[in-house]
Enzyme design. Structure first.
Site, PDB file in Angstrom:
ATOM      1  N   SER A 127       0.665  -1.224  -0.101  1.00 52.50           N
ATOM      2  CA  SER A 127       0.033   0.124   0.139  1.00 52.50           C
ATOM      3  C   SER A 127       0.840   1.288   0.055  1.00 52.50           C
ATOM      4  CB  SER A 127      -0.934   0.190   1.290  1.00 52.50           C
ATOM      5  OG  SER A 127      -1.471   1.274   1.398  1.00 52.50           O
ATOM      6  N   TYR A 152      -2.364  -0.265  10.022  1.00 54.79           N
ATOM      7  CA  TYR A 152      -2.408  -0.760   8.646  1.00 54.79           C
ATOM      8  C   TYR A 152      -1.475  -0.746   7.676  1.00 54.79           C
ATOM      9  CZ  TYR A 152      -3.981  -0.850   3.733  1.00 54.79           C
ATOM     10  OH  TYR A 152      -4.106  -1.207   2.406  1.00 54.79           O
TER      11      TYR A 152
END
Length: 337
Positions: A127, A152
């Site tokens: 990501s 995350y």
């Protein structure tokens, strides 16, 4: 090829599965169909796969070690694309264990399956969030990314490190793709375009964080899937020029690579909202709010390595991409206007 796609009921996983099926690959998809967002949307995505005779769907969780071990044993996969993950920066603030269990424990199960079953290539989702506190733009895979701003993001950086150890120890080719704000038809309801569209059509205010001063490298789903398939077909190779005295963060002496996959063209959030307003023909009511904890103010992908190695070129203009999403949204929600 026979390909395992994890997270096959997800936004990217579903789109990728269809492309692989259309080109003649055999696909086994696995997804836990959790309720992080609308399960009915996940069911509708999967319904698009089921008319392909060469698709098999498994409802299970990559955290389930025994199930993943059996899945690999029962199939002789050529390659694996791991897109299963607990998504969402803000959700990770209140629900950290969901990210540990799926993104780390689950990913370890996938790595073990690849290790013991002669998988030729593991491609996995990382990501843009891993860039965290970095401010040097555009974000480069050759930059250090040791300061994540959310769990995350930390879990995605952890995936990259775990993959490297397996590439080094077991000669498993692995490629991590750092996705930049994916949007388009069949998208995620927790993402800005979906949330804004729903609120604007309902006459509600949209929450605009950082007082609208975000920039995002919005990347259309078709461009993302094109990039994944290009990478999937070319297993990662060692960088023979890698130097431990001046280590490159995007490659290794092991068959391990990292790439950014984005549009390489950041857009002001307010311009993004304006494109949506023009397409809907409705002026948005905005509630300007401070920067949210865990959010990165701006994202901008340096995709030069992906262009060089795979001739990747994003094609979708933002206005057309937004138009395509709105057309799908109206159709999916029974012509709601």
């Amino acid at each position: 090829m026979k390909v395992l796609v994890t997270g096959a009921a997800g936004f990217i996983g579903s789109a990728l599965s269809i492309i692989l099926l259309d080109r003649g690959d055999t696909v086994v998809g696995i997804d836990n169909h959790n309720d992080y967002y609308d399960p009915d949307l996940k069911e509708a995505r999967i319904a698009r796969h089921l008319d392909h005779h060469n698709y098999t769907h498994i409802r299970d969780d990559i955290e389930n070690q025994a199930a993943i071990k059996k899945l690999f044993a029962d199939n002789q996969f050529d390659s694996v694309v791991n897109l299963a993950a607990q998504a969402g920066v803000r959700y990770s603030i209140d629900n950290p264990m969901a990210y540990i269990n799926t993104n780390i424990v689950g990913f370890a199960n996938i790595l073990e399956g690849c290790r013991h079953n002669n998988i030729s290539h593991l491609v996995y989702a990382s990501s843009s969030s891993v860039y965290g506190s970095n401010t040097n733009m555009p974000f480069s895979i050759h930059d250090n990314v040791d300061h994540p701003l959310s769990l995350y993001a930390a879990s995605k950086k952890t995936n990259e490190l775990m993959a490297h150890s397996y590439s080094h120890l077991y000669d498993l080719p692995t490629t991590g793709l750092r996705f930049f704000t994916v949007y388009g038809p069949w998208g995620r309801p927790d993402m800005a375009l979906f949330k804004f569209t729903k609120a604007i059509l309902a006459g509600l205010k949209i929450e605009v964080f950082n007082f609208g001063k975000h920039k995002r490298d919005f990347t259309y789903i078709d461009d993302i899937v094109d990039g994944i398939t290009r990478v999937l077909d070319s297993p990662a190779k060692e960088n023979l020029n890698w130097d431990g005295d001046m280590p490159d963060s995007g490659s290794s002496k092991a068959p391990w690579r990292i790439y950014n996959i984005g549009n390489n063209s950041p857009v002001d959030l307010l311009d993004y909202i304006q494109a949506l307003e023009l397409e809907l023909g409705i002026k948005a009511k905005k509630e300007l709010l401070p920067l949210q904890p865990g959010d990165v103010p701006d994202t901008y992908a340096d995709i030069s390595d992906l262009v060089r190695d795979f001739n990747f070129q994003p094609k979708m203009p933002l206005k057309q991409g937004v138009k395509n999403f709105i057309a799908w949204y109206r159709k999916y929600y029974n012509g709601y206007k």
